[in-house]
Design a protein around this motif. Sequence first.
Motif, PDB file in Angstrom:
ATOM      1  N   ASP A 223       0.984  -1.005   0.031  1.00 57.00           N
ATOM      2  CA  ASP A 223      -0.047  -0.343  -0.024  1.00 57.00           C
ATOM      3  C   ASP A 223       1.082   1.703   0.334  1.00 57.00           C
ATOM      4  O   ASP A 223       0.830   1.724  -1.170  1.00 57.00           O
ATOM      5  N   SER A 224       1.660   1.130   0.703  1.00 63.64           N
ATOM      6  CA  SER A 224       2.450   2.168   0.901  1.00 63.64           C
ATOM      7  C   SER A 224       3.422   2.796  -0.125  1.00 63.64           C
ATOM      8  O   SER A 224       3.655   3.839  -1.405  1.00 63.64           O
ATOM      9  N   VAL A 225       3.539   1.374  -1.721  1.00 63.20           N
ATOM     10  CA  VAL A 225       5.028   1.617  -1.787  1.00 63.20           C
ATOM     11  C   VAL A 225       3.871   2.095  -2.709  1.00 63.20           C
ATOM     12  O   VAL A 225       4.784   3.231  -3.541  1.00 63.20           O
ATOM     13  N   LYS A 226       2.568   1.653  -3.351  1.00 59.12           N
ATOM     14  CA  LYS A 226       1.785   2.547  -4.297  1.00 59.12           C
ATOM     15  C   LYS A 226       1.521   4.049  -3.829  1.00 59.12           C
ATOM     16  O   LYS A 226       1.648   4.534  -5.377  1.00 59.12           O
ATOM     17  N   GLN A 227       1.515   4.249  -2.990  1.00 56.27           N
ATOM     18  CA  GLN A 227       1.317   6.129  -2.771  1.00 56.27           C
ATOM     19  C   GLN A 227       2.936   6.560  -3.179  1.00 56.27           C
ATOM     20  O   GLN A 227       2.643   7.272  -4.189  1.00 56.27           O
ATOM     21  N   VAL A 228       3.815   5.591  -3.234  1.00 60.21           N
ATOM     22  CA  VAL A 228       5.225   6.536  -3.342  1.00 60.21           C
ATOM     23  C   VAL A 228       5.631   6.802  -4.900  1.00 60.21           C
ATOM     24  O   VAL A 228       6.241   7.600  -5.440  1.00 60.21           O
ATOM     25  N   LEU A 229       4.739   5.659  -5.485  1.00 56.06           N
ATOM     26  CA  LEU A 229       4.939   5.676  -7.023  1.00 56.06           C
ATOM     27  C   LEU A 229       4.573   6.317  -7.735  1.00 56.06           C
ATOM     28  O   LEU A 229       4.775   7.663  -8.247  1.00 56.06           O
ATOM     29  N   LYS A 230       2.857   6.617  -7.062  1.00 58.82           N
ATOM     30  CA  LYS A 230       1.994   8.126  -7.599  1.00 58.82           C
ATOM     31  C   LYS A 230       3.351   9.370  -7.875  1.00 58.82           C
ATOM     32  O   LYS A 230       2.500  10.076  -8.370  1.00 58.82           O
ATOM     33  N   LEU A 231       3.702  10.053  -5.974  1.00 60.19           N
ATOM     34  CA  LEU A 231       4.595  10.428  -5.524  1.00 60.19           C
ATOM     35  C   LEU A 231       5.593  10.893  -6.805  1.00 60.19           C
ATOM     36  O   LEU A 231       5.301  11.933  -7.268  1.00 60.19           O
ATOM     37  N   ILE A 232       6.473   9.843  -7.014  1.00 59.35           N
ATOM     38  CA  ILE A 232       7.826   9.989  -7.355  1.00 59.35           C
ATOM     39  C   ILE A 232       6.785  10.516  -9.397  1.00 59.35           C
ATOM     40  O   ILE A 232       7.575  11.035  -9.604  1.00 59.35           O
ATOM     41  N   THR A 233       6.067   9.654  -9.393  1.00 62.13           N
ATOM     42  CA  THR A 233       6.569  10.033 -10.880  1.00 62.13           C
ATOM     43  C   THR A 233       5.239  11.377 -11.167  1.00 62.13           C
ATOM     44  O   THR A 233       5.424  11.836 -12.373  1.00 62.13           O
ATOM     45  N   GLY A 234       4.779  11.628  -9.983  1.00 61.18           N
ATOM     46  CA  GLY A 234       3.793  13.430 -10.604  1.00 61.18           C
ATOM     47  C   GLY A 234       4.862  14.315 -10.055  1.00 61.18           C
ATOM     48  O   GLY A 234       4.959  15.030  -9.397  1.00 61.18           O
ATOM     49  N   LEU A 235       5.705  14.441  -9.392  1.00 60.75           N
ATOM     50  CA  LEU A 235       6.899  15.119  -9.009  1.00 60.75           C
ATOM     51  C   LEU A 235       7.101  16.149  -9.703  1.00 60.75           C
ATOM     52  O   LEU A 235       7.425  16.176 -11.028  1.00 60.75           O
ATOM     53  N   LYS A 236       6.806  17.658  -9.135  1.00 64.36           N
ATOM     54  CA  LYS A 236       7.617  18.500 -10.102  1.00 64.36           C
ATOM     55  C   LYS A 236       8.541  19.408  -9.477  1.00 64.36           C
ATOM     56  O   LYS A 236       9.633  19.199  -8.488  1.00 64.36           O
ATOM     57  N   LYS A 237       9.350  20.735 -10.490  1.00 68.10           N
ATOM     58  CA  LYS A 237      10.060  20.563  -9.689  1.00 68.10           C
ATOM     59  C   LYS A 237      10.082  21.880  -8.361  1.00 68.10           C
ATOM     60  O   LYS A 237      11.518  21.965  -7.784  1.00 68.10           O
ATOM     61  N   GLU A 238       8.917  22.298  -8.097  1.00 69.70           N
ATOM     62  CA  GLU A 238       8.946  23.218  -7.319  1.00 69.70           C
ATOM     63  C   GLU A 238       9.138  21.764  -5.833  1.00 69.70           C
ATOM     64  O   GLU A 238       8.829  22.366  -4.694  1.00 69.70           O
ATOM     65  N   GLN A 239       8.886  20.989  -6.090  1.00 71.21           N
ATOM     66  CA  GLN A 239       8.904  20.045  -4.759  1.00 71.21           C
ATOM     67  C   GLN A 239      10.507  19.493  -4.868  1.00 71.21           C
ATOM     68  O   GLN A 239      10.495  19.071  -3.341  1.00 71.21           O
ATOM     69  N   SER A 240      11.408  19.759  -5.237  1.00 69.37           N
ATOM     70  CA  SER A 240      12.626  19.859  -5.707  1.00 69.37           C
ATOM     71  C   SER A 240      13.324  19.824  -4.237  1.00 69.37           C
ATOM     72  O   SER A 240      12.646  21.680  -3.663  1.00 69.37           O
ATOM     73  N   GLY A 241      14.152  19.068  -3.721  1.00 66.96           N
ATOM     74  CA  GLY A 241      14.859  20.429  -2.455  1.00 66.96           C
ATOM     75  C   GLY A 241      14.337  20.044  -1.162  1.00 66.96           C
ATOM     76  O   GLY A 241      14.096  20.882   0.108  1.00 66.96           O
ATOM     77  N   ARG A 242      12.678  19.390  -0.462  1.00 67.77           N
ATOM     78  CA  ARG A 242      12.219  19.332   0.212  1.00 67.77           C
ATOM     79  C   ARG A 242      11.678  17.883   0.372  1.00 67.77           C
ATOM     80  O   ARG A 242      12.412  16.942   0.286  1.00 67.77           O
ATOM     81  N   PHE A 243      11.232  17.441   1.887  1.00 67.18           N
ATOM     82  CA  PHE A 243      10.804  16.200   2.393  1.00 67.18           C
ATOM     83  C   PHE A 243       9.365  15.988   2.500  1.00 67.18           C
ATOM     84  O   PHE A 243       9.236  17.145   2.922  1.00 67.18           O
TER      85      PHE A 243
END
Length: 253
Positions: A223-243
């Motif tokens: 379940d958690s990895v499924k969410q992570v895949l969605k997060l990673i593939t949807g990352l935008k430049k403005e999210q870089s350098g953050r936690f």
Amino acid sequence: MTTKPKSTTLAVLSRLVLALALAVFLPNCSKAEDEKLTVLVTGANRGLGLEHAKQWAAAGHKVIGTARKPEEAKELKATGATVLKLDITSDADIANLAKTLKGQKIDILLNNAGYMNRELNRESLQRCFDINTAGPLLLAEALKPNLKLSKQPKIVNVSSGLGSISRTNGIYTAYSISKAALNMATRQLHAQYGKEGFIVIALNPGHNKTDMGGDGAPLEPKDSVKQVLKLITGLKKEQSGRFWYIDGTEVPW
């Protein structure tokens, strides 16, 4: 007045239909090919790393999974991943991996390999730092040429909620300190690579039922990895350098 034979008319219509179909189909094929990513996952022979290998591969992406002992990584091989040797504490292994992958595109570097030691002594501090902080940082540097071949390179450093200084609860000191240091490494990579189009984040994967997390953990890796895949593939430049947490909410440093 003359009329075209029916067979000729049908032939013309058939060619028109085929041309239209190709006009629609071929761009979509090209786009589908472009969307196939190459994901390198460290520590992919068990736990969250193995689950990442399974889910990225199932989604149609190319997976490169690393393990200290590739010959024993049977479940990882079963995912269809390319399995390569890597002890993240070994400079020689990092150099050999970079040599093996020379010229190959990597879209996502998932620095997942980690180590927890509940003791507090010089040895535990050093080992946690070597695996959890120094290894991911040095690997990112070694594979930078591969990542630069990607249209949008991403480095995901798997940290921990225990690495949040503002949220610390005083447990697992060596591990927590090494993850806080990994967060700083993430900021460093963002500052250095961000101007070249890289997206670099620290990820809090949550407390999962793995060998490290224990059976009492509240999250299931699937379940958690499924969410992570969605997060990673949807990352935008403005999210870089953050936690970030798995659900896309930001974690304080």
